[in-house]
Design an enzyme around this catalytic site. Sequence first.
Site, short mmCIF file in Angstrom:
data_model
loop_
_atom_site.label_atom_id
_atom_site.label_comp_id
_atom_site.label_asym_id
_atom_site.label_seq_id
_atom_site.Cartn_x
_atom_site.Cartn_y
_atom_site.Cartn_z
N ARG A 1 0.81 -1.24 0.00
CA ARG A 1 0.00 0.00 0.00
C ARG A 1 0.84 1.27 0.00
NH1 ARG A 1 -3.20 -2.94 3.93
NH2 ARG A 1 -4.84 -4.03 2.78
N HIS B 1 -2.55 16.66 -24.86
CA HIS B 1 -2.45 15.25 -24.49
C HIS B 1 -3.68 14.43 -24.83
CE1 HIS B 1 1.15 16.61 -22.58
NE2 HIS B 1 1.40 15.45 -22.01
N GLU C 1 7.57 18.63 -24.49
CA GLU C 1 6.98 18.96 -23.18
C GLU C 1 7.50 20.31 -22.68
OE1 GLU C 1 4.53 17.18 -22.01
OE2 GLU C 1 4.86 15.04 -22.33
N ARG D 1 -4.04 21.81 -12.73
CA ARG D 1 -3.11 20.79 -13.22
C ARG D 1 -3.54 20.23 -14.56
NH1 ARG D 1 0.15 15.96 -9.98
NH2 ARG D 1 1.29 15.28 -11.83
N HIS E 1 -2.63 11.40 -26.73
CA HIS E 1 -2.78 10.03 -26.20
C HIS E 1 -3.59 9.15 -27.15
CE1 HIS E 1 -2.05 11.04 -21.65
NE2 HIS E 1 -0.93 10.98 -22.35
N LYS F 1 6.25 23.04 -13.19
CA LYS F 1 5.45 21.87 -12.80
C LYS F 1 5.28 21.80 -11.29
CE LYS F 1 4.21 17.22 -13.59
NZ LYS F 1 4.31 16.02 -14.39
N GLU G 1 -5.21 17.14 -9.59
CA GLU G 1 -5.84 17.60 -10.84
C GLU G 1 -7.34 17.85 -10.72
OE1 GLU G 1 -4.01 15.93 -14.42
OE2 GLU G 1 -6.00 15.97 -15.34
N HIS H 1 5.97 9.41 -27.22
CA HIS H 1 4.98 10.19 -26.47
C HIS H 1 5.10 11.68 -26.79
CE1 HIS H 1 2.33 11.42 -23.27
NE2 HIS H 1 3.26 12.22 -22.81
N LYS I 1 2.35 11.42 -10.70
CA LYS I 1 1.42 10.62 -11.50
C LYS I 1 2.13 9.34 -11.89
CE LYS I 1 -1.70 13.90 -13.68
NZ LYS I 1 -2.16 14.47 -14.96
N ASN J 1 -1.99 19.06 -19.39
CA ASN J 1 -2.34 18.07 -20.42
C ASN J 1 -2.63 18.73 -21.76
OD1 ASN J 1 -2.24 15.61 -18.95
ND2 ASN J 1 -3.99 16.35 -17.79
#
Length: 368
Positions: free
Chosen positions: A119, A246, A183, A239, A250, A225, A235, A263, A141, A243
Amino acid sequence: MLQLQVELGTRAYPIRIAPGLLERREAFAGLHFPQHVLLVTDTHVGKLYGDRVRRILPGNHEAALIALPPGEQHKTLVSAMRIFNALAEMQASRDALVVALGGGVIGDMAGFAAACWMRGVRCLQIPTTLLAMVDSSVGGKTAVDLPQGKNLVGAFHQPCAVVIDTDLLATLPPRELAAGLAEVVKYGALGDESFFAWVEQHADALIAGDTARLAQAVHRSCAHKARVVVADETEQGERALLNFGHTFGHAIEAEAGYGNLLHGEAVAIGMMLAARLSSELGIAPLLDVARLAAVLERLRLPVAVPAKIAARLDPSALLARMRLDKKNVSGRLRLILWRGIGHAFVAENVDSHHVLDLLTDAVAGDGG
Ligand code: NAD
Ligand code: GLY
């Protein structure tokens, strides 16, 4: 050494940036290295830096090392399972430390495994690609991909530190360097016009691998960032702007088949599509769309879907992928749109007909 601090209360952590940092003691200052340390890397990076980093890591016990196959196509639950098996084999306890040595693929997977093992155990990020240095190693993330979409299974799990040795960029292939620069452009394009202008000014040096300019780009990107992550860790708001490009990217990356577009390349194409859509909706000036395209081209990034890939993409399938994006709420399409350089915003409930028209045009075959 440049140091930033991601101020998240009891989970605050440093981002340390310097050429040759791994050889310096301050790289790991203040970090506890327990009995169980697992160094996770991929076979490319492992061959280049695995043994060296293993020797450098402080502590009384040598780290165990697992080298996974490289590439987005291996950012899977199968690879994560291999990390879990390695942790089980070494009988890693709750104070274990997972060290991610690699690009964003390794960083995301090792972070995910650390989030899940018992955990949650600590994860130290040592990014080795420009993309990982400017983006994925910071902010917590973590995820693996599913065939249905990127990063669909994951967790927010902040690292305990990010150690960035910019000398590692010396071995990075040029195409990967360019992907990382996508990026970097993103930060300027979404919210920092003066940084965008700085990238324009130094584009030739950046793509040529000028170490001083790259280190500056890493520092400014990480600062951007870190500020956003502190303001909105999970997010709920700002935040999402990170993206920019993205949702399109994606979808294209996954639909092209993981590994066919990098990417960062998919993000470059995605930013152009978001910019074009914004301009078609009358929100963004055409001049800014052209400026974005120009800087991406100078950085040797694609600004349209390459013809070979476009020929096998179906616009409806791309739209279906976009519907599975994590930003959507109750089935409504949420996109990051753009008022021009430095001004991205979250657009709620975007009309899918506009998006489908744009995607149809994008795969029509003039992408070069
Ligand atoms: P990557 O991890 O696949 O690395 C690219 C290639 O470069 C690999 O073949 C790797 O072996 C090689 N490599 C890495 N470092 C090297 C070095 N120093 N010298 C020579 N070769 C080296 O790709 P990436 O672009 O770093 O990361 C992309 C991933 O990051 C995607 O999965 C994306 O979803 C993820 N990402 C995550 C976040 C986040 O916030 N978590 C943000 C952006 C991207
Ligand atoms: N790369 C986007 C984010 O970390 O939120």
